[in-house]
Design a protein around this motif. Structure first.
Motif, PDB file in Angstrom:
ATOM      1  N   LEU A  71       0.886  -1.285  -0.012  1.00 18.13           N
ATOM      2  CA  LEU A  71      -0.019  -0.005   0.037  1.00 18.13           C
ATOM      3  C   LEU A  71       0.755   1.321   0.096  1.00 18.13           C
ATOM      4  CD1 LEU A  71      -2.809   1.112   0.155  1.00 18.13           C
ATOM      5  CD2 LEU A  71      -2.606   1.053   2.574  1.00 18.13           C
ATOM      6  N   ALA A  72       1.886   1.494   0.819  1.00 15.73           N
ATOM      7  CA  ALA A  72       2.943   2.338   0.882  1.00 15.73           C
ATOM      8  C   ALA A  72       3.437   2.539  -0.423  1.00 15.73           C
ATOM      9  CB  ALA A  72       3.998   2.267   1.892  1.00 15.73           C
ATOM     10  N   ALA A  73       3.966   1.524  -1.176  1.00 27.41           N
ATOM     11  CA  ALA A  73       4.684   1.565  -2.426  1.00 27.41           C
ATOM     12  C   ALA A  73       3.556   2.376  -3.564  1.00 27.41           C
ATOM     13  CB  ALA A  73       5.216   0.244  -2.973  1.00 27.41           C
ATOM     14  N   VAL A  74       2.226   1.960  -3.473  1.00 27.88           N
ATOM     15  CA  VAL A  74       1.324   2.195  -4.422  1.00 27.88           C
ATOM     16  C   VAL A  74       1.233   3.568  -4.197  1.00 27.88           C
ATOM     17  CG1 VAL A  74      -1.038   2.211  -5.172  1.00 27.88           C
ATOM     18  CG2 VAL A  74       0.194  -0.089  -5.003  1.00 27.88           C
ATOM     19  N   CYS A  75       1.043   4.038  -3.025  1.00 26.22           N
ATOM     20  CA  CYS A  75       0.736   5.569  -2.457  1.00 26.22           C
ATOM     21  C   CYS A  75       1.988   6.419  -3.280  1.00 26.22           C
ATOM     22  CB  CYS A  75       0.700   5.801  -1.054  1.00 26.22           C
ATOM     23  SG  CYS A  75      -1.013   5.282  -0.563  1.00 26.22           S
ATOM     24  N   VAL A  76       3.125   6.145  -3.058  1.00 24.49           N
ATOM     25  CA  VAL A  76       4.311   6.693  -3.440  1.00 24.49           C
ATOM     26  C   VAL A  76       4.252   6.790  -5.104  1.00 24.49           C
ATOM     27  CG1 VAL A  76       6.852   6.515  -3.520  1.00 24.49           C
ATOM     28  CG2 VAL A  76       6.001   6.078  -1.439  1.00 24.49           C
TER      29      VAL A  76
END
Length: 168
Positions: free
Chosen positions: A7-12
């Motif tokens: 989820l953090a990678a997709v947000c970045v």
């Protein structure tokens, strides 16, 4: 934990994509320098003006019976005198006197006001809902009077504090 990292990678990636989209110009412009360097050109003096060639003299080898009349060359025109700039300052004419509220009647025409008190120091005009609103400001020294007109007729006159113009 694995879901959080994903989820953090997709947000970045989304934030970087939106930022990249909002950049002005092409994305490649981000890495280009905007400074332009131009070489200095030495000041090259202008070439001097070329003088007109001198008229050729006619050399005659044989006698000629007919001699045409040759007009002498026209004299060079005199240089024009330099033009001096004229500076004109536009100052509105000072009104004859400042109208007092008790001297101007409501409903009086604007032409009568200008005829009686002169051209105002300042005037404004606006139009709203089919009506024309004008304001004339008369000022001499510290005395100041404002005449408000609606559709060309006086609707209100008031006087700024002035010890010189007290109501009789």
């Amino acid at each position: 934990m694995r879901d959080f990292v994903l989820l953090a990678a997709v947000c970045v990636v989304v934030v970087i994509g939106v930022g990249w989209f909002l950049l002005p110009g092409t994305p490649a412009d981000l890495f280009r320098s905007r400074v332009e360097v131009q070489p200095q050109t030495p000041d090259v003096p202008l070439p001097p003006p070329v003088a007109a060639p001198a008229p050729h003299k006619v050399v005659r080898t044989a006698p000629v019976e007919h001699r045409p009349e040759v007009a002498p060359p026209a004299p060079a025109p005199a240089p024009a005198p330099p033009i001096k700039p004229v500076v004109a300052t536009l100052v509105p004419p000072e009104p004859v006197r400042v109208p007092a509220p008790w001297e101007v009647q409501q409903g009086e025409e604007s032409s009568e006001i200008v005829d009686t008190y002169g051209v105002p120091s300042l005037s404004t005009e606006t139009q709203e809902s089919g009506h024309v609103f004008e304001t004339y400001v008369y000022r001499t020294g510290r005395a100041q009077s404002m005449v408000q007109l609606q559709d060309g007729k006086v609707s209100l006159v008031y006087l700024k504090d002035s010890p010189r113009l007290a109501k009789p």
